[in-house]
Design an enzyme around this catalytic site. Structure first.
Site, PDB file in Angstrom:
ATOM      1  CB  SER A 149     -10.702 -13.161 101.787  1.00  0.00           C
ATOM      2  OG  SER A 149     -11.428 -13.350 100.601  1.00  0.00           O
TER       3      SER A 149
HETATM    4  N1  SAH Z   1     -13.986 -17.055  99.120  1.00  0.00           N
HETATM    5  C1  SAH Z   1     -12.643 -17.242  98.634  1.00  0.00           C
HETATM    6  C2  SAH Z   1     -11.998 -15.956  98.146  1.00  0.00           C
HETATM    7  C3  SAH Z   1     -12.622 -15.460  96.865  1.00  0.00           C
HETATM    8  S1  SAH Z   1     -11.529 -14.583  95.750  1.00  0.00           S
HETATM    9  C4  SAH Z   1     -11.790 -17.999  99.654  1.00  0.00           C
HETATM   10  O1  SAH Z   1     -12.270 -18.323 100.730  1.00  0.00           O
HETATM   11  O2  SAH Z   1     -10.656 -18.335  99.360  1.00  0.00           O
HETATM   12  C5  SAH Z   1     -12.694 -14.230  94.475  1.00  0.00           C
HETATM   13  C6  SAH Z   1     -12.993 -15.405  93.574  1.00  0.00           C
HETATM   14  O3  SAH Z   1     -14.129 -15.054  92.781  1.00  0.00           O
HETATM   15  C7  SAH Z   1     -11.869 -15.714  92.571  1.00  0.00           C
HETATM   16  O4  SAH Z   1     -11.453 -17.040  92.714  1.00  0.00           O
HETATM   17  C8  SAH Z   1     -12.496 -15.480  91.199  1.00  0.00           C
HETATM   18  O5  SAH Z   1     -12.057 -16.390  90.211  1.00  0.00           O
HETATM   19  C9  SAH Z   1     -13.981 -15.671  91.513  1.00  0.00           C
HETATM   20  N2  SAH Z   1     -14.907 -15.028  90.573  1.00  0.00           N
HETATM   21  C10 SAH Z   1     -14.731 -13.895  89.859  1.00  0.00           C
HETATM   22  N3  SAH Z   1     -15.818 -13.636  89.111  1.00  0.00           N
HETATM   23  C11 SAH Z   1     -16.713 -14.634  89.352  1.00  0.00           C
HETATM   24  C12 SAH Z   1     -18.025 -14.924  88.865  1.00  0.00           C
HETATM   25  N4  SAH Z   1     -18.636 -14.133  87.973  1.00  0.00           N
HETATM   26  N5  SAH Z   1     -18.647 -16.032  89.336  1.00  0.00           N
HETATM   27  C13 SAH Z   1     -18.032 -16.862  90.243  1.00  0.00           C
HETATM   28  N6  SAH Z   1     -16.788 -16.636  90.728  1.00  0.00           N
HETATM   29  C14 SAH Z   1     -16.135 -15.530  90.294  1.00  0.00           C
END
Ligand code: SAH
Length: 213
Positions: A66
């Site tokens: 992010s």
């Molecule tokens: N917190 C992260 C950024 C998150 S990006 C960081 O610090 O880098 C969003 C993430 O959520 C992605 O990797 C995606 O694969 C994941 N995601 C999407 N749907 C999800 C679900 N149902 N359960 C868990 N993770 C999920």
């Protein structure tokens, strides 16, 4: 804007007032964002922008690290205290999980869930030195009841709704911070407080996020 170092990036967030507490400043200084990016993307590490980690079948990003401004804003809202038990949905790079670990300290517990097994494995390797972090591969919409209740829950992917599991697994008085977004990933990042019988909204700000799967 690209900064020369992690410290310069954090200093800019402090100057702008996005980082407003010493706790978040110190955590962001200690966790070098470059360590959570794929090798070769160091030039992007200290820019205030998201970096794509994976592209989905649709051709759109399915995972990103992010934007630092958004990370800082959500952490300030989450207000993690030493010793807190924190649930994160959307591990991706593990960057935010590492920040949560520093905020909660050695007595804290961080449970972070990632639906993409490959990303979960890589994040678990990166986070191995932080003993209070548990990386779980699975669907974060169900939370992780085995280690509930949580003092804080943060969702780092756009959600169309507040899942009942998150409410059920949140301690009364606890905080939930999440982006409530439409199918295009844009919407508002909302902070809730858990009351005796539900949730009370305390803050919200416009944002855009990779949608939950
Ligand atoms: N917190 C992260 C950024 C998150 S990006 C960081 O610090 O880098 C969003 C993430 O959520 C992605 O990797 C995606 O694969 C994941 N995601 C999407 N749907 C999800 C679900 N149902 N359960 C868990 N993770 C999920």
């Amino acid at each position: 804007m690209r900064y020369k170092s992690n410290d310069d990036l954090v200093a800019a967030l402090v100057r702008r007032g996005t980082v407003s507490t010493d706790a978040v400043r110190v955590a962001m200084e200690r966790v070098d964002r470059a360590s959570y990016l794929p090798p070769g993307s160091t030039a992007e590490a200290y820019a205030d922008a998201p970096v794509v980690l994976k592209v989905g079948a649709s051709g759109r990003a399915s995972s990103t690290i992010s934007q630092p401004t958004m990370v800082a804003l959500m952490l300030e809202q989450l207000d993690v205290r030493p010793g807190d038990r924190v649930l994160e949905v959307g591990t991706a790079s593990g960057y935010n999980a590492a920040l949560l670990a520093h905020l909660a300290g050695p007595a804290g517990v961080i449970v972070t869930i990632e639906v993409d097994v490959d990303l979960a494995r890589r994040a678990a390797d990166r986070l191995a030195g932080l003993r209070q972090v548990h990386v779980i591969a699975g669907d974060g919409r169900a939370g992780h009841p085995d280690l509930a209740l949580y003092d804080r829950i943060i969702v780092t992917a756009g959600s169309s709704a507040v899942e009942s599991a998150w409410v059920d697994q949140l301690q009364p008085g606890g905080r939930l911070v999440l982006p409530i977004t439409g199918a295009d990933g844009s919407g508002r990042c909302v902070t809730f407080r858990r009351t005796a019988d539900g949730l009370e909204e305390v803050f919200s700000v416009p944002c855009g996020f990779v949608p939950l799967r």
